[in-house]
Write a protein that holds these residues in place. Structure first.
Motif, PDB file in Angstrom:
ATOM      1  N   ILE A   1       0.831  -1.205   0.000  1.00 43.69           N
ATOM      2  CA  ILE A   1       0.000   0.000   0.000  1.00 43.69           C
ATOM      3  C   ILE A   1       0.869   1.260   0.000  1.00 43.69           C
ATOM      4  O   ILE A   1       0.490   2.288  -0.582  1.00 43.69           O
ATOM      5  CB  ILE A   1      -0.970  -0.029   1.192  1.00 43.69           C
ATOM      6  N   VAL A   2       2.047   1.194   0.634  1.00 44.69           N
ATOM      7  CA  VAL A   2       2.981   2.328   0.576  1.00 44.69           C
ATOM      8  C   VAL A   2       3.344   2.621  -0.882  1.00 44.69           C
ATOM      9  O   VAL A   2       3.382   3.787  -1.308  1.00 44.69           O
ATOM     10  CB  VAL A   2       4.258   2.034   1.394  1.00 44.69           C
ATOM     11  N   ALA A   3       3.611   1.551  -1.657  1.00 44.77           N
ATOM     12  CA  ALA A   3       3.936   1.744  -3.079  1.00 44.77           C
ATOM     13  C   ALA A   3       2.768   2.389  -3.816  1.00 44.77           C
ATOM     14  O   ALA A   3       2.960   3.307  -4.635  1.00 44.77           O
ATOM     15  CB  ALA A   3       4.290   0.395  -3.714  1.00 44.77           C
TER      16      ALA A   3
ATOM     17  N   ILE B   1      -6.062   1.405  -9.137  1.00 46.03           N
ATOM     18  CA  ILE B   1      -6.024   0.016  -9.621  1.00 46.03           C
ATOM     19  C   ILE B   1      -5.200  -0.832  -8.657  1.00 46.03           C
ATOM     20  O   ILE B   1      -5.631  -1.899  -8.203  1.00 46.03           O
ATOM     21  CB  ILE B   1      -5.390  -0.068 -11.027  1.00 46.03           C
ATOM     22  N   LEU B   2      -4.008  -0.337  -8.344  1.00 47.45           N
ATOM     23  CA  LEU B   2      -3.090  -1.093  -7.496  1.00 47.45           C
ATOM     24  C   LEU B   2      -3.652  -1.270  -6.093  1.00 47.45           C
ATOM     25  O   LEU B   2      -3.578  -2.366  -5.515  1.00 47.45           O
ATOM     26  CB  LEU B   2      -1.741  -0.375  -7.440  1.00 47.45           C
ATOM     27  N   LEU B   3      -4.212  -0.198  -5.537  1.00 47.45           N
ATOM     28  CA  LEU B   3      -4.753  -0.275  -4.181  1.00 47.45           C
ATOM     29  C   LEU B   3      -5.897  -1.283  -4.112  1.00 47.45           C
ATOM     30  O   LEU B   3      -6.009  -2.055  -3.147  1.00 47.45           O
ATOM     31  CB  LEU B   3      -5.229   1.106  -3.733  1.00 47.45           C
ATOM     32  N   THR B   4      -6.739  -1.295  -5.130  1.00 45.99           N
ATOM     33  CA  THR B   4      -7.857  -2.244  -5.156  1.00 45.99           C
ATOM     34  C   THR B   4      -7.351  -3.678  -5.244  1.00 45.99           C
ATOM     35  O   THR B   4      -7.847  -4.572  -4.543  1.00 45.99           O
ATOM     36  CB  THR B   4      -8.792  -1.940  -6.335  1.00 45.99           C
ATOM     37  N   ILE B   5      -6.353  -3.918  -6.094  1.00 49.43           N
ATOM     38  CA  ILE B   5      -5.774  -5.264  -6.198  1.00 49.43           C
ATOM     39  C   ILE B   5      -5.207  -5.709  -4.849  1.00 49.43           C
ATOM     40  O   ILE B   5      -5.439  -6.834  -4.384  1.00 49.43           O
ATOM     41  CB  ILE B   5      -4.675  -5.295  -7.273  1.00 49.43           C
ATOM     42  N   ILE B   6      -4.467  -4.817  -4.187  1.00 51.62           N
ATOM     43  CA  ILE B   6      -3.832  -5.149  -2.908  1.00 51.62           C
ATOM     44  C   ILE B   6      -4.874  -5.477  -1.843  1.00 51.62           C
ATOM     45  O   ILE B   6      -4.718  -6.428  -1.069  1.00 51.62           O
ATOM     46  CB  ILE B   6      -2.945  -3.973  -2.441  1.00 51.62           C
ATOM     47  N   LEU B   7      -5.949  -4.696  -1.811  1.00 50.51           N
ATOM     48  CA  LEU B   7      -6.947  -4.858  -0.753  1.00 50.51           C
ATOM     49  C   LEU B   7      -7.965  -5.950  -1.046  1.00 50.51           C
ATOM     50  O   LEU B   7      -8.560  -6.511  -0.119  1.00 50.51           O
ATOM     51  CB  LEU B   7      -7.680  -3.530  -0.525  1.00 50.51           C
ATOM     52  N   VAL B   8      -8.188  -6.256  -2.329  1.00 47.27           N
ATOM     53  CA  VAL B   8      -9.272  -7.163  -2.705  1.00 47.27           C
ATOM     54  C   VAL B   8      -8.781  -8.572  -3.021  1.00 47.27           C
ATOM     55  O   VAL B   8      -9.398  -9.562  -2.614  1.00 47.27           O
ATOM     56  CB  VAL B   8     -10.050  -6.583  -3.903  1.00 47.27           C
TER      57      VAL B   8
ATOM     58  N   ARG C   1     -15.882  -3.397  -1.645  1.00 54.96           N
ATOM     59  CA  ARG C   1     -15.108  -2.232  -2.080  1.00 54.96           C
ATOM     60  C   ARG C   1     -15.875  -1.405  -3.107  1.00 54.96           C
ATOM     61  O   ARG C   1     -15.870  -0.170  -3.053  1.00 54.96           O
ATOM     62  CB  ARG C   1     -13.769  -2.677  -2.659  1.00 54.96           C
ATOM     63  N   ILE C   2     -16.543  -2.065  -4.057  1.00 51.44           N
ATOM     64  CA  ILE C   2     -17.285  -1.319  -5.084  1.00 51.44           C
ATOM     65  C   ILE C   2     -18.463  -0.584  -4.468  1.00 51.44           C
ATOM     66  O   ILE C   2     -18.680   0.609  -4.711  1.00 51.44           O
ATOM     67  CB  ILE C   2     -17.749  -2.277  -6.201  1.00 51.44           C
TER      68      ILE C   2
ATOM     69  N   VAL D   1     -14.451   1.209   4.022  1.00 53.86           N
ATOM     70  CA  VAL D   1     -14.241   1.685   2.651  1.00 53.86           C
ATOM     71  C   VAL D   1     -15.014   2.990   2.417  1.00 53.86           C
ATOM     72  O   VAL D   1     -14.508   3.928   1.776  1.00 53.86           O
ATOM     73  CB  VAL D   1     -14.684   0.616   1.626  1.00 53.86           C
ATOM     74  N   ILE D   2     -16.223   3.058   2.929  1.00 54.47           N
ATOM     75  CA  ILE D   2     -17.023   4.284   2.781  1.00 54.47           C
ATOM     76  C   ILE D   2     -16.276   5.477   3.377  1.00 54.47           C
ATOM     77  O   ILE D   2     -16.119   6.530   2.730  1.00 54.47           O
ATOM     78  CB  ILE D   2     -18.395   4.117   3.469  1.00 54.47           C
TER      79      ILE D   2
END
Length: 674
Positions: free
Chosen positions: A125-127, A415-422, A437-438, A484-485
């Motif tokens: 997430i830092v990245a 995109i990256l944050l969603t991949i990391i979290l999901v 998330r959506i 997420v909200i």
């Protein structure tokens, strides 16, 4: 109704995670605000990001745990932020390669333990945040992020020194809370109108949570050298609480007969109703222990009602046949033992008895620490975590490549944050996280839009963003959708105040979040995790522990020589193995392509495993705590029955393996018609 609601809210706000959320928001806002006002806004933002993300790595634990987290987190945050920001500064394609390396390395280190797994996830997430912020000065940014992380851990470790038993106290209270839920669920076991298959499934799931809670208490307590030092006044007190929790758990798990047999034997009359009423009171009084810090003891009304019910069970016993009387006596003895433990669990002093383990053996009851050699052994596709690490690497490279080709690379951070979290190893969990998330993003975007349209005052918007950040921290663990909200509102308000372009922010947030969600699902399908391999390993281990535990129980009874160390250790190994087996079977059942075909067999295996464990614990409890006078014929009969169930479970597993091989073979040889 309102009183019950506010009571639940107050109880929630008193939890360790809720109090940590308050600590974290103050740790983030106070120094960041001072940096913003008296130094530089960019430094303040980077410092706040470092503090926020470091706070999310903090898990309950003792001083050594906090120091371990800091030792991994600080260098990971610095390395990630400096390399990512330098690659962005020079518009280098190496940012895509870095994302792939981070994706693999920070995922595979999960083998070192859950605490390190969380640190690795936050490193990714830092990245993502670095890409989103696209700092102009890489050195200043990375040093500020690292300084924020260091500041957080200074506060966190100082808190541990000031309140060394804080996590332990909350872990014990969490264990008591889960015990209350377990007692409430046990009521259904004695209700003829409730299907047992459903109850067994719920009990198995709750068993896994309780097992994890007890493991948390052991991990915090038995690894604390200061707490267990000779002459420490707290030592016996906390050890006593741990023993009480373990004994309580054993009594709740233990049965002399399957619940089908119990229901059939006690059918008719009021005995089953009396047992249910006793358990309901015990559950209520156990839950009440968590609601008040002033008087954590049973109420006199609860005690008197229990005594009346126990007298009723004694009357039922005298009027029953020998078989029925023996069963009532066994259940009644367990209920009385439960009542005694619950009434004494908050007593400040405990007297050690023969069942206590010598301190030199405490290390045997703590989960062993993994090493880097564990990672080396898992560098192949037979390892589920290796497959998952490769998947994360490919997904982050894909997301980073798309972002690199876009004019505004920073928006690829969504995109990256969603991949990391999901993206998770399990397809079902990935889909659930996608939905959360959506939906959370849509709700957060809608609320942000309303706020930005109707509120123009910058200070008011800052206050709202700070409040939403606190609510994000508050709900981060208990409810992902809600968090997420609030984080969506916080980020969108912050970006609006920082950049001023509303439509670009809203559009990029949803579009790239949706794209990241699609990537996460495709990754699950393209590189699936072979959960069945975990099923084979965990169930084989479980059946071995079942047989070892049964042999030790039989040996203890026949020789009339109780080795409490061996019995406790084997019970602990069996409970942990049962939780792992349940989890692997659950993950296999949720596989998108073939899990449903084996769902019935999987549920049968889970039910059998729970029944075997409950009967084994019942045998152990009766020879160690209840002191029932069994003859050898009765003992051998129960032992033989458990052996039959173990053999049935092993045959069912062989059948499952054969069915899977047949299905896989059919899939391989299937050729579509031309």
């Amino acid at each position: 109704m309102s009183a019950a609601f506010f009571s639940k809210v107050a109880s929630f706000l008193r939890t360790e995670s809720s109090l940590d959320a308050l600590r974290n928001i103050l740790t983030i806002l106070l120094p960041s605000s001072l940096l913003f006002l008296f130094w530089d806004g960019h430094i303040a933002v980077a410092f706040a990001v470092g503090t926020l993300l470091a706070s999310l790595t903090d898990l309950p634990g003792n001083k050594a745990d906090k120091l371990t987290t800091a030792a991994y987190c600080i260098p990971i945050f610095f390395i990630t932020s400096i390399t990512s920001s330098l690659a962005l500064h020079y518009d280098s394609w190496t940012i895509v390669l870095l994302l792939g390396i981070f994706g693999f390395v920070y995922t595979i280190i999960a083998l070192l333990g859950f605490r390190i797994n969380v640190v690795g996830n936050l490193g990714l997430i830092v990245a993502s945040f670095t890409i989103g912020l696209r700092p102009e000065d890489p050195i200043q940014f990375s040093l500020s992020v690292t300084a924020g992380a260091i500041f957080f851990f200074i506060v966190c470790i100082a808190q541990v020194y000031l309140f060394p038993h804080r996590s332990l106290r909350y872990a014990v209270e969490g264990g008591i809370s889960n015990m209350a839920k377990l007692i409430r669920l046990k009521v259904d076991c004695y209700d003829e109108d409730v299907p047992l298959n459903k109850t067994y499934k719920q009990l198995s799931a709750l068993h896994a949570r309780v097992s994890d809670q007890l493991e948390s208490v052991r991990s915090i307590l038995l690894r604390d050298k200061y707490l267990l030092a000779e002459g420490n006044a707290y030592s016996k007190r906390w050890l006593g609480k741990l023993y009480q929790l373990v004994d309580l758990y054993e009594l709740l798990m233990a049965v002399d007969n399957d619940y089908e047999t119990i229901r059939e034997t006690l059918r008719g009359g009021k005995t089953l109703h009396t047992i249910r009423r006793s358990l309901a009171i015990l559950a209520f009084e156990t839950a009440r222990l968590m609601q008040s810090n002033k008087e954590k003891t049973f109420r006199s009304i609860g005690t008197s009602e229990l005594n009346r019910l126990f007298l009723q069970l004694e009357a039922d016993q005298r009027q029953s046949s020998p078989e029925k009387a023996a069963l009532i006596y066994s259940i009644s003895a367990q209920l009385k033992q439960l009542s005694d433990i619950l009434q004494n669990i908050h007593v400040s002093k405990f007297a050690a008895d023969d069942s206590w383990i010598e301190s030199k053996n405490f290390k045997d009851f703590v989960a062993p620490q993994s090493s880097f050699q564990t990672i080396v052994k898992n560098l192949n596709f037979r390892s589920p975590i290796f497959s998952y690490a490769v998947r994360m690497s490919i997904l982050l490279i894909s997301g980073g490549l798309i972002g690199y080709l876009l004019p505004e690379y920073r928006y690829a951070s969504w995109i990256l944050l969603t991949i990391i979290l999901v993206a998770r190893p399990s397809y079902t969990i990935t889909q659930k996280r996608n939905y959360q998330r959506i939906v959370g993003s849509l709700i957060g975007i809608a609320i942000s839009l309303l706020l930005l349209v109707f509120i123009k005052n910058t200070l008011v918007l800052l206050v709202i963003a700070a409040l939403c950040l606190y609510l994000f921290l508050l709900f981060n663990k208990p409810n992902y959708l809600v968090c997420v909200i609030f984080i969506t509102i916080t980020i969108l308000l912050g970006q609006k105040l920082h950049e001023g372009e509303l439509h670009d922010i809203l559009g990029s947030r949803f579009a790239f979040t949706l794209l990241g969600s699609i990537f996460a699902v495709l990754g699950c399908l393209a590189i699936p995790i072979n959960h069945y391999r975990s099923v084979e390993q965990t169930t084989a281990s479980l059946y071995k522990h079942f047989r070892d535990y049964l042999d030790k129980i039989q040996e203890s009874y026949q020789t009339e020589n109780l080795n409490h160390y061996d019995l406790r250790l084997l019970r602990k190994f069996t409970q942990a193995s049962l939780a792992q087996s349940y989890d692997s079977l659950e993950q296999f059942a949720k596989e998108p392509l073939r899990g449903k075909a084996f769902k019935a067999d999987i549920q049968h295996l889970q039910t059998l495993a729970y029944r075997i464990n409950a009967l084994l614990v019942g045998l152990s409890v009766n020879i160690t705590k209840l002191g029932l006078d069994w003859n050898h014929d009765a003992m051998n009969s129960r032992v033989n029955y458990v052996q039959v169930l173990i053999e049935e479970a092993e045959e069912l597993l062989k059948k499952l393996a054969q069915s899977k091989r047949t299905k896989d073979s059919n899939n391989v040889h299937f050729q579509p018609s031309k």
